[in-house]
Write an enzyme that holds these catalytic residues in place. Structure first.
Site, short mmCIF file in Angstrom:
data_model
loop_
_atom_site.label_atom_id
_atom_site.label_comp_id
_atom_site.label_asym_id
_atom_site.label_seq_id
_atom_site.Cartn_x
_atom_site.Cartn_y
_atom_site.Cartn_z
N SER A 179 7.47 0.29 9.68
CA SER A 179 8.93 0.61 10.09
C SER A 179 9.67 -0.71 10.38
O SER A 179 11.08 -0.65 10.08
CB SER A 179 8.91 1.16 11.35
OG SER A 179 8.27 0.58 12.38
N THR A 182 2.65 2.62 18.40
CA THR A 182 3.31 2.64 17.16
C THR A 182 3.82 4.01 17.02
O THR A 182 3.03 5.00 17.10
CB THR A 182 2.50 2.17 15.93
OG1 THR A 182 3.47 2.31 14.89
CG2 THR A 182 1.24 3.02 15.93
N CYS A 228 2.67 -20.77 44.74
CA CYS A 228 3.98 -20.17 44.13
C CYS A 228 4.91 -21.45 43.77
O CYS A 228 5.55 -21.12 42.76
CB CYS A 228 4.65 -19.03 44.96
SG CYS A 228 3.58 -17.61 45.19
N ARG A 234 1.61 4.86 0.78
CA ARG A 234 0.81 5.83 1.81
C ARG A 234 1.67 7.06 1.72
O ARG A 234 2.76 7.00 2.16
CB ARG A 234 0.81 5.32 3.25
CG ARG A 234 0.00 6.07 4.29
CD ARG A 234 -0.02 5.41 5.58
NE ARG A 234 -0.63 6.19 6.48
CZ ARG A 234 -0.18 7.06 7.44
NH1 ARG A 234 1.08 7.16 7.29
NH2 ARG A 234 -0.80 7.59 8.11
N GLU A 235 0.97 8.18 1.29
CA GLU A 235 1.90 9.45 1.44
C GLU A 235 0.71 10.48 1.70
O GLU A 235 -0.20 10.90 1.22
CB GLU A 235 2.33 9.69 -0.24
CG GLU A 235 3.21 8.85 -0.55
CD GLU A 235 4.70 9.06 0.09
OE1 GLU A 235 4.95 10.16 0.53
OE2 GLU A 235 5.62 8.39 -0.46
N LYS A 236 1.29 11.29 2.87
CA LYS A 236 0.16 12.07 3.54
C LYS A 236 0.45 13.38 3.09
O LYS A 236 -0.16 14.42 3.32
CB LYS A 236 0.03 11.99 4.85
CG LYS A 236 -0.50 10.47 5.07
CD LYS A 236 -2.09 10.69 5.10
CE LYS A 236 -2.88 9.29 5.32
NZ LYS A 236 -4.24 9.14 4.91
N LYS A 296 2.38 6.39 13.37
CA LYS A 296 1.25 7.40 13.23
C LYS A 296 0.67 7.75 14.47
O LYS A 296 1.09 6.89 15.43
CB LYS A 296 0.14 6.84 12.31
CG LYS A 296 -0.64 5.76 12.72
CD LYS A 296 -1.49 5.28 11.61
CE LYS A 296 -2.70 6.14 11.65
NZ LYS A 296 -3.74 5.42 10.64
N GLY A 348 2.18 -1.37 15.86
CA GLY A 348 3.33 -1.91 16.73
C GLY A 348 3.81 -3.37 16.68
O GLY A 348 4.29 -4.02 17.51
N GLN A 355 1.13 -1.30 0.01
CA GLN A 355 0.01 0.03 0.02
C GLN A 355 0.95 1.34 0.08
O GLN A 355 1.69 1.08 0.66
CB GLN A 355 -0.86 0.03 1.36
CG GLN A 355 -1.75 1.20 1.19
CD GLN A 355 -2.16 1.48 2.68
OE1 GLN A 355 -2.39 2.67 3.18
NE2 GLN A 355 -2.80 0.49 3.38
#
Length: 539
Positions: free
Chosen positions: A202, A138, A447, A43-45, A141, A173, A41
């Site tokens: 990433s 993460t 325990c 993705r460029e903002k 973003k 993440g 994908q």
């Protein structure tokens, strides 16, 4: 042309801002495709339309070379300009029905979702796939305002998608150390629906060797899918019995005897971050059965230890070493070592509940062991309440059902201790009815049981490694029969307690404590087999 068939196993979302210094975007992209990326994908903002189209066009030339579908984030105009396979939109982007009208029936349209209700709407509106997230925090973003789903939250969304034909990837993440945790921990509790793949930015784009980074992620996803297809059991990938042998109580008890011999022969190192009240008792119990304890807690210490240990126990009874618990648990997952979580008094205070949630969001336990109040808190049940470390109430109406459901939800073996102990891997439930009332009169018996569960889970892993090609199933956090490991820990403790309590020199809790240590040391498989009282419960 028709709608493309997409393999969502390893979904790369581009992010040029994460490229290492000196690394070219197109070079990185091609290397990632060589490593096994199955869909991309773009993705460029923050660039203008002309630049976006140019990047998308050149990206498509490369993805076409490898036969990998290309999607565009949000921008229908860019999709139309370059002839990509479809688009991905968010909850605040163009409405999906309008996008479908503009793009036509052959375009792939994916939608970001974070709740079951959003997933239900995506199904109704005809999404081809959904991206579920954020799973964890993460840096790709800003998701600070969003609830982090964790694997179990992803599972609740997957439950809605079961049987709809809408595929799902998780995002947010996700890195190699927590990937297996996500894949297994997100399996939906009722339908057993699972992810079609994972989306990452990433971990691949930010790597100086994106081919290797992609290949490592792809290997885990592929292995998980093979395991789900062939086994259907998320927790117990390898049984000590032969494939033809039923997992009956008798066969399981025999397998416990095998693990007892493995411990004596190999002396596994068992790392324990445990309750300050029981450190000495837990160490002595470990030594008594033939293993070796180490009680390191410092975060700088535990990461190195993880490579050499046989198993890790995290008992947060006094919660004084949370940072060490976080690091040790994550490293146990990375190094594929059994991780036993004993959430002592988890329901007693808000802080303990918060600490438990934090720990379980950082790593995946192999076994969760607790009393009725502790298991009830994790299962979000009000049947049994907590008073400090003790349970209050008459117990669960159907304890077998509770442990099986929690095992499925957490993708872990669950051990419920009490007058009768219940153990489940999410497929079968065992009831073990050994023990003695004096166990309830000494501090730390529960325990110590957790200590022995960790010890015998280490033995189960060692037995697997001696019997199989190491790590042939990369999707499993741990190889070995962890159900038998958990059962062994419970039975060795409770049978030794019976033998100790019957001794003539035992007059009460003080003499019982010493006798218990002696009988843990002296217990042999043939004695355990004679005394073990185990039944398979139908749920």
């Amino acid at each position: 042309m028709g709608k493309a068939t997409i393999d969502y196993s390893l979904y790369l979302v581009t992010g040029r801002e994460f490229l290492p210094p000196g690394k070219d975007y197109y070079e990185s992209l091609e290397e990632s495709l060589q490593g096994g990326v199955t869909v991309v994908q773009v993705r460029e903002k923050n660039i203008d339309t002309g630049k976006f189209i140019e990047i998308a066009r050149r990206t498509k030339e490369i993805t076409d070379k490898y036969g990998v579908p290309l999607l565009i984030n949000d921008r229908i105009d860019v999709h139309l300009a370059v002839g990509s396979h479809g688009i991905h939109i968010g909850q605040t982007d163009m409405p999906l029905p309008l996008a479908r009208t503009l793009l036509g029936p052959d375009a792939i349209i994916g939608l970001s979702v974070s709740t079951p209700s959003e997933a239900q709407l995506a199904v109704q509106q005809g999404a081809d796939y959904v991206g579920i997230g954020p799973v964890w925090a993460t840096g790709s973003k800003d998701v600070s305002a969003k609830v982090k789903l964790a694997p179990e939250g992803v599972g609740r969304v997957l439950e809605i998608l079961a049987g709809t034909g809408v595929e799902a990837v998780a995002i947010g993440g996700i890195h190699l150390p927590n990937l297996a945790q996500l894949l297994h921990g997100s399996i939906s509790p009722t339908s057993r629906n699972h992810l079609s793949g994972i989306a990452t930015i990433s971990d691949i784009v930010g790597s100086p060797t994106p081919k290797d980074a992609a290949a490592a992620l792809r290997a885990v996803v592929d292995s998980f899918k093979r395991a789900r297809k062939s086994l259907g059991n998320p927790s117990s990938v390898f049984s000590l019995s032969s494939p033809e042998e039923p997992r009956s109580a008798e066969s399981l008890i025999r397998q416990v005897g095998v693990l007892m011999e493995v411990v004596r022969k190999h002396t596994p190192l068992v790392h324990q971050i445990t309750n300050n009240v029981v450190i000495n008792d837990s160490a002595n119990a470990t030594l008594a059965v033939g293993a070796s304890p180490i009680m390191a807690t410092n975060a700088r210490d535990v990461a190195d230890l993880s490579k050499v240990i046989g198993a890790l126990l995290i008992n947060f009874g006094t919660i004084t070493d949370k940072e060490g618990m976080l690091v040790a648990g994550r490293q146990a997952n990375v190094n594929r070592k059994p991780l036993v979580f004993d959430p002592v008094a988890v329901g007693a205070t808000a802080y303990r509940r918060e600490a438990s949630r934090e720990l379980l969001s950082h790593w995946q336990p192999t076994v969760i062991k607790g009393n009725a109040a502790e298991i009830g808190a994790l299962a979000e049940s009000n049947e049994v309440l907590s008073r400090g470390v003790d349970s209050v109430g008459s117990g669960f109406t159907d304890p077998a059902k509770v442990v099986k459901a929690l095992a499925q939800k957490r993708a872990a073996v669950v051990v419920l201790t009490g007058v009768e102990d219940y153990i489940s891997d999410g497929e079968i439930v065992l009831k073990a009815s050994n023990g003695h009332e004096l166990l309830g009169n000494i501090t730390g018996s529960g325990c110590m049981t957790g200590t022995l569960v960790a010890t015998f889970c280490a033995a189960a892993r060692l037995h697997y490694l001696a019997s199989k090609e190491p790590f042939e199933d990369l999707s499993q956090l741990v190889q070995g029969d962890m159900l038998v490991g958990a059962l062994a820990g419970v039975l060795v403790m409770t049978v030794a307690a019976e033998v100790a309590a019957a001794r003539g020199d035992v007059k009460g809790p003080g003499t019982f404590r010493s006798a218990l240590l002696d009988e843990l040391y002296n217990l042999r498989p043939e004695v355990l087999a004679q005394r073990a009282n185990v039944t398979v419960v139908q749920v």
